[in-house]
Design a protein around this motif. Structure first.
Motif, PDB file in Angstrom:
ATOM      1  N   VAL A  22     -25.051  14.049  -7.372  1.00  0.00           N
ATOM      2  CA  VAL A  22     -25.346  14.469  -8.752  1.00  0.00           C
ATOM      3  C   VAL A  22     -25.491  15.996  -8.800  1.00  0.00           C
ATOM      4  O   VAL A  22     -24.902  16.668  -9.652  1.00  0.00           O
ATOM      5  N   MET A  23     -26.237  16.550  -7.847  1.00  0.00           N
ATOM      6  CA  MET A  23     -26.439  18.012  -7.823  1.00  0.00           C
ATOM      7  C   MET A  23     -25.108  18.742  -7.633  1.00  0.00           C
ATOM      8  O   MET A  23     -24.817  19.709  -8.329  1.00  0.00           O
ATOM      9  N   GLU A  24     -24.331  18.270  -6.666  1.00  0.00           N
ATOM     10  CA  GLU A  24     -23.048  18.923  -6.379  1.00  0.00           C
ATOM     11  C   GLU A  24     -22.128  18.872  -7.602  1.00  0.00           C
ATOM     12  O   GLU A  24     -21.423  19.837  -7.900  1.00  0.00           O
ATOM     13  N   CYS A  25     -22.150  17.734  -8.294  1.00  0.00           N
ATOM     14  CA  CYS A  25     -21.295  17.616  -9.483  1.00  0.00           C
ATOM     15  C   CYS A  25     -21.763  18.564 -10.582  1.00  0.00           C
ATOM     16  O   CYS A  25     -20.948  19.124 -11.319  1.00  0.00           O
ATOM     17  N   LEU A  26     -23.069  18.744 -10.705  1.00  0.00           N
ATOM     18  CA  LEU A  26     -23.575  19.712 -11.691  1.00  0.00           C
ATOM     19  C   LEU A  26     -23.101  21.115 -11.325  1.00  0.00           C
ATOM     20  O   LEU A  26     -22.637  21.877 -12.183  1.00  0.00           O
ATOM     21  N   LEU A  27     -23.187  21.448 -10.028  1.00  0.00           N
ATOM     22  CA  LEU A  27     -22.747  22.782  -9.590  1.00  0.00           C
ATOM     23  C   LEU A  27     -21.251  22.977  -9.827  1.00  0.00           C
ATOM     24  O   LEU A  27     -20.821  24.062 -10.236  1.00  0.00           O
TER      25      LEU A  27
ATOM     26  N   VAL B  63     -23.169  24.203 -13.902  1.00  0.00           N
ATOM     27  CA  VAL B  63     -24.491  23.984 -14.506  1.00  0.00           C
ATOM     28  C   VAL B  63     -25.555  24.636 -13.632  1.00  0.00           C
ATOM     29  O   VAL B  63     -25.639  24.358 -12.435  1.00  0.00           O
ATOM     30  N   ASP B  64     -26.365  25.518 -14.230  1.00  0.00           N
ATOM     31  CA  ASP B  64     -27.459  26.108 -13.456  1.00  0.00           C
ATOM     32  C   ASP B  64     -28.812  25.795 -14.076  1.00  0.00           C
ATOM     33  O   ASP B  64     -29.857  26.188 -13.550  1.00  0.00           O
ATOM     34  N   THR B  65     -28.799  25.096 -15.213  1.00  0.00           N
ATOM     35  CA  THR B  65     -30.036  24.772 -15.903  1.00  0.00           C
ATOM     36  C   THR B  65     -29.971  23.346 -16.427  1.00  0.00           C
ATOM     37  O   THR B  65     -28.972  22.967 -17.054  1.00  0.00           O
ATOM     38  N   VAL B  66     -31.006  22.563 -16.157  1.00  0.00           N
ATOM     39  CA  VAL B  66     -31.085  21.222 -16.734  1.00  0.00           C
ATOM     40  C   VAL B  66     -32.482  21.030 -17.317  1.00  0.00           C
ATOM     41  O   VAL B  66     -33.428  21.727 -16.946  1.00  0.00           O
TER      42      VAL B  66
ATOM     43  N   ARG C 188     -33.295  23.641  -5.732  1.00  0.00           N
ATOM     44  CA  ARG C 188     -34.015  24.401  -6.754  1.00  0.00           C
ATOM     45  C   ARG C 188     -33.616  25.872  -6.822  1.00  0.00           C
ATOM     46  O   ARG C 188     -33.846  26.533  -7.825  1.00  0.00           O
ATOM     47  N   ASP C 189     -32.980  26.392  -5.746  1.00  0.00           N
ATOM     48  CA  ASP C 189     -32.529  27.784  -5.804  1.00  0.00           C
ATOM     49  C   ASP C 189     -31.232  27.927  -6.598  1.00  0.00           C
ATOM     50  O   ASP C 189     -30.843  29.026  -6.968  1.00  0.00           O
ATOM     51  N   ARG C 190     -30.573  26.806  -6.874  1.00  0.00           N
ATOM     52  CA  ARG C 190     -29.298  26.894  -7.602  1.00  0.00           C
ATOM     53  C   ARG C 190     -29.336  26.218  -8.969  1.00  0.00           C
ATOM     54  O   ARG C 190     -28.545  26.522  -9.845  1.00  0.00           O
ATOM     55  N   ILE C 191     -30.232  25.246  -9.106  1.00  0.00           N
ATOM     56  CA  ILE C 191     -30.339  24.560 -10.398  1.00  0.00           C
ATOM     57  C   ILE C 191     -31.781  24.648 -10.883  1.00  0.00           C
ATOM     58  O   ILE C 191     -32.699  24.198 -10.203  1.00  0.00           O
ATOM     59  N   ARG C 192     -31.921  25.256 -12.053  1.00  0.00           N
ATOM     60  CA  ARG C 192     -33.245  25.384 -12.637  1.00  0.00           C
ATOM     61  C   ARG C 192     -33.525  24.156 -13.495  1.00  0.00           C
ATOM     62  O   ARG C 192     -32.710  23.769 -14.332  1.00  0.00           O
ATOM     63  N   HIS C 193     -34.666  23.535 -13.269  1.00  0.00           N
ATOM     64  CA  HIS C 193     -35.048  22.387 -14.074  1.00  0.00           C
ATOM     65  C   HIS C 193     -36.227  22.762 -14.958  1.00  0.00           C
ATOM     66  O   HIS C 193     -37.227  23.285 -14.491  1.00  0.00           O
ATOM     67  N   VAL C 194     -36.086  22.496 -16.275  1.00  0.00           N
ATOM     68  CA  VAL C 194     -37.188  22.739 -17.202  1.00  0.00           C
ATOM     69  C   VAL C 194     -37.766  21.391 -17.615  1.00  0.00           C
ATOM     70  O   VAL C 194     -37.063  20.558 -18.203  1.00  0.00           O
TER      71      VAL C 194
ATOM     72  N   ALA D  40     -19.261  10.435  -8.304  1.00  0.00           N
ATOM     73  CA  ALA D  40     -18.736  11.784  -8.555  1.00  0.00           C
ATOM     74  C   ALA D  40     -17.679  11.764  -9.650  1.00  0.00           C
ATOM     75  O   ALA D  40     -17.720  12.561 -10.593  1.00  0.00           O
ATOM     76  N   GLN D  41     -16.743  10.824  -9.544  1.00  0.00           N
ATOM     77  CA  GLN D  41     -15.682  10.749 -10.546  1.00  0.00           C
ATOM     78  C   GLN D  41     -16.263  10.486 -11.937  1.00  0.00           C
ATOM     79  O   GLN D  41     -15.821  11.060 -12.929  1.00  0.00           O
ATOM     80  N   THR D  42     -17.280   9.622 -12.007  1.00  0.00           N
ATOM     81  CA  THR D  42     -17.904   9.302 -13.292  1.00  0.00           C
ATOM     82  C   THR D  42     -18.533  10.548 -13.907  1.00  0.00           C
ATOM     83  O   THR D  42     -18.361  10.825 -15.098  1.00  0.00           O
ATOM     84  N   LEU D  43     -19.254  11.307 -13.098  1.00  0.00           N
ATOM     85  CA  LEU D  43     -19.894  12.516 -13.633  1.00  0.00           C
ATOM     86  C   LEU D  43     -18.850  13.531 -14.094  1.00  0.00           C
ATOM     87  O   LEU D  43     -19.003  14.184 -15.124  1.00  0.00           O
ATOM     88  N   ARG D  44     -17.770  13.640 -13.317  1.00  0.00           N
ATOM     89  CA  ARG D  44     -16.705  14.576 -13.721  1.00  0.00           C
ATOM     90  C   ARG D  44     -16.098  14.148 -15.050  1.00  0.00           C
ATOM     91  O   ARG D  44     -15.856  14.968 -15.932  1.00  0.00           O
ATOM     92  N   GLU D  45     -15.852  12.852 -15.184  1.00  0.00           N
ATOM     93  CA  GLU D  45     -15.300  12.358 -16.455  1.00  0.00           C
ATOM     94  C   GLU D  45     -16.278  12.594 -17.596  1.00  0.00           C
ATOM     95  O   GLU D  45     -15.885  12.931 -18.710  1.00  0.00           O
ATOM     96  N   ALA D  46     -17.563  12.412 -17.306  1.00  0.00           N
ATOM     97  CA  ALA D  46     -18.577  12.596 -18.358  1.00  0.00           C
ATOM     98  C   ALA D  46     -18.512  14.017 -18.920  1.00  0.00           C
ATOM     99  O   ALA D  46     -18.521  14.221 -20.137  1.00  0.00           O
TER     100      ALA D  46
END
Lengths: 167, 560
Positions: B9-14, B18-21, B40-46, B139-145
């Motif tokens: 999930v993280m890799e697909c966001l990157l 995506v740097d913020t969720v 956490r150094d690459r994806i900021r979560h609020v 991974a494929q599902t997230l990419r399609e999303a």
């Protein structure tokens, strides 16, 4: 010049042939779309195609011309739907399957069989007080068949809904 | 490389940049939150106070940046709390990917603890949704999303992931984001027909909707307005899609549109609509909308043609691409007399709110002062109701993605979350949420988020102690029977804000508006600030087209 909204065309039955990816929930997506957009489904038939990754879904819709165009476009937006065709009723073969259970008495028995023979319907089961018949045909044939049995007290009807294939 | 589902999930966001969720942790997303800790150094979560706030934040982030917003929630109540936020994004075509956890695969369908069928629930309010039952499909599902959310007419996509899928491992290979799904470009005849209709027109009316903003077509729209030599009206969703300081701008069209726009639509001989779905709030009585002239509709979603109104020419495709082409083909038009007429109407029918008592604060004064004191690229979020209409009417929006408002769903409580998301996505821009006291009460818990993350923004509450828009309808159509709309809560907003850790100010008289706003805006560069602005409960949103009436006949005045 007045650009009025054109008058709605008469309400008719349309057959939509839908090719969909065979994924979980695809029927729910279609049914949900019809329900929330207030379109009327008269019948729906769904099964896998020759390619098991796809399903073919035949939907009979009632509505005017404008509504059926909306149904077509809204269905086409669903991700799992590959193609939607509104079938031209003059250029298709159409078939529906019917099971009909009718009350049977000594007096009516002969008459019931006679009607079945006229339609080349099959008699699947005979009990002392009832009879189950089977018929395949287009919607018109099925409707007249049922009408002829109506006076004899039809106990139960099961219709599959229309299948249709362009010529 | 072999990764867990949560790491995938993280890799697909990157992969998607995506740097913020935004989100809220819970049992079914423990693995995902563990991976967020690792990344956490690459994806900021609020983390918001409530999942609804997180969904609105992801939405505000997307509307203000143009990038797809991402929200994460746990199964069951976490997922259902997203529903209003997803529906809001769906109605306004905002790109969003919602990731929800679910119970383990073997517990699905057994009414397990915190289990809910969120794909079933969100089917009508997403472009598409998925439940992932095999980690190899993740991974494929997230990419399609992401591909679906960001293609064509944008919108939210939900991906539901059972907990054990996020814990299982499989081989993962990085890949580029999928290209946007292709969309049509109109055939040549459509353009020729459009040019022919335009060349015949003496009094064209150019009307723009939210599609102009989502396709980044504002410069093309401005150029087209010049070439067409036409006045321009915008829908609520297109505030900022056309420079409102431009002499061509007539204001909004629709239920609370300007009288100038109403007169122009009554007198125009061609109506050109760009990137709009003709919502009932614009059409008012659809049978009486622009029936004396032909309509050209430029729109990417075929299903929006002839849905709410029949049009004479459909031009299907991306607004930016189509306007570019039209600008190339169209010879310069000249409609000086028509433009002069529109200018005269603008002069004759300005939007004006009168003071009811000496020194009373009018919403107009507040919004115009705010306009003067803020930059052109300041982001104004709104709640829903009178506050929303006043912000749209009296603030001069000059750039796209500066006005964030729930237009289609009309979600009270949207603005605060959206403002926080917008500030997180645009740390260098001023962000203000214009609220009413009713909407503020709905989701004020997100002040906790603003304080916890020290998010600099201004919460401007236009406090009239009533649910003003509904009350206005009760005045007009229900004989002043103010059923449940006189709120009269004793909430001390500034004290409340301070308790959350915000700075807070009050405005009670007209003389305080400018100095207090000036100070509050300065403070709002450093941290979260609330201003409680007292206004009269009987100020109405005008003009107003009553239900069933023609958009050409708005009410311009009404009694208190």
């Amino acid at each position: 010049m007045e650009y009025s909204n054109s008058n709605p065309s008469p309400v008719k039955e349309y057959i939509l042939s839908v090719l969909a990816r065979n994924r979980a929930g695809v029927l729910l997506r279609i049914a949900g779309l019809f329900s929330r957009r207030c379109y009327n489904i008269l019948s729906i038939v769904a099964a896998q195609t020759e390619n098991t990754e796809y399903s073919r879904i035949l939907i009979v819709v009632s509505g005017d011309d404008r509504i059926v165009r909306q149904v077509d476009k809204q269905l086409s937006k669903l991700i799992d739907i590959v193609q939607v065709d509104v079938l031209d009723r003059g250029r298709i073969v159409e078939r529906e399957h019917l099971l009909l259970k009718v009350e049977r008495t000594v007096q009516t028995s002969e008459k019931l069989v006679e009607i079945a023979n006229v339609f080349h319907a099959n008699i699947l089961n005979v009990e002392p007080d009832s009879m189950i018949l089977e018929l395949t045909g287009d919607a018109g044939t099925i409707n007249s068949f049922i009408e002829l049995y109506n006076p004899y007290h039809v106990l139960r009807i099961l219709r599959t809904g229309a299948m249709a294939m362009p010529k | 490389m072999v990764l867990t589902g949560a790491q995938i999930v993280m890799e697909c966001l990157l992969e998607q940049g995506v740097d913020t969720v935004f989100g809220y942790p819970g049992g079914a997303v423990l693995n995902i939150y563990d991976a967020l800790y690792e990344y956490r150094d690459r994806i900021r979560h609020v983390r918001t106070a409530h999942e609804q706030g997180a969904a609105h934040a992801a939405d505000g982030y997307a509307r203000s940046t143009g990038r797809t917003g991402v929200v994460i929630a746990t199964s069951g109540p976490g997922a259902t709390n997203l529903v209003t936020g997803i529906a809001t994004a769906y109605m306004d075509s905002v790109p969003m990917v919602a990731i929800t956890g679910n119970v383990n695969l073997n517990l699905l369908g057994l009414d397990s603890f915190q289990e809910v069928d969120i794909t079933g629930i969100t089917m009508p309010i997403t472009k598409h949704n998925y439940i992932v039952k095999d980690v190899h499909d993740l991974a494929q599902t997230l990419r399609e999303a992401f591909q679906i959310a960001g293609s064509g007419r944008r919108g939210p996509v939900l991906v539901d992931i059972p907990k054990d899928i996020t814990g299982q491992t499989c081989e993962f290979e990085r890949s580029a984001p999928l290209p946007p799904l292709p969309h049509d470009f109109p055939v040549a005849e459509r353009f020729e027909k459009a040019l022919e209709m335009i060349s015949r027109a003496q009094r064209p009316f150019l009307y723009a909707g939210g599609g102009v903003i989502s396709s980044e077509a504002a410069p093309e729209l401005a150029a087209f307005a010049e070439k067409l030599d036409a006045p321009v009206a915008c829908s609520l969703m297109c505030q900022g899609g056309f420079d409102q300081a431009n002499r061509r701008y007539m204001g909004m069209l629709g239920m609370h549109g300007t009288n100038t726009a109403a007169l122009a639509i009554k007198n125009c001989d061609l109506f050109v609509a760009v990137g709009t779905r003709f919502s009932d709030r614009v059409l008012c009585n659809a049978g009486l909308f622009a029936r004396h002239c032909p309509i050209i509709q430029i729109e990417i979603d075929t299903a929006e043609f002839n849905k709410n109104i029949e049009v004479q020419l459909k031009v299907k495709g991306d607004a930016k691409e189509i306007l570019q082409k039209l600008n190339e083909m169209l010879p310069q038009q000249e409609h000086t007399e028509w433009m002069d007429q529109v200018a005269a109407w603008k002069q004759e029918f300005p939007l004006i709110q009168k003071e009811r008592t000496p020194h009373a604060v009018t919403p107009q004064q507040v919004m115009e002062t705010l306009d003067r004191l803020t930059d052109d690229d300041a982001i104004i979020a709104t709640e829903v109701g009178q506050n929303q209409m006043w912000a749209a009417q009296f603030y001069t929006f000059r750039k796209p993605r500066t006005f964030l408002s729930s237009g289609g769903l009309g979600t009270m409580g949207f603005g605060l979350g959206a403002a926080l998301g917008a500030k997180v996505g645009n740390p260098d821009r001023q962000v203000i949420n214009v609220a009413g006291d009713g909407s503020f009460h709905m989701n004020l818990n997100e002040l906790a988020t603003a304080a916890a993350y020290h998010i600099p923004f201004l919460e401007l509450v236009l406090n009239n102690e009533v649910l003003g828009m509904v009350r206005q309808w009760q005045k007009l159509f229900y004989g002043h029977r103010f059923s449940q709309t006189d709120v009269d809560t004793a909430t001390d907003f500034p004290a409340l804000a301070r308790a959350f850790g915000l700075k807070a100010y009050s405005i009670e008289t007209d003389g305080q508006v400018e100095p207090v706003l000036r100070e509050a805006l300065a403070e709002a560069q450093k941290g979260p600030v609330l201003v409680d602005c007292r206004i009269n409960r009987d100020v109405n949103v005008l003009p107003m087209v009553p239900a069933g009436a023609s958009v050409e006949s708005p009410i311009l005045e009404m009694d208190d």
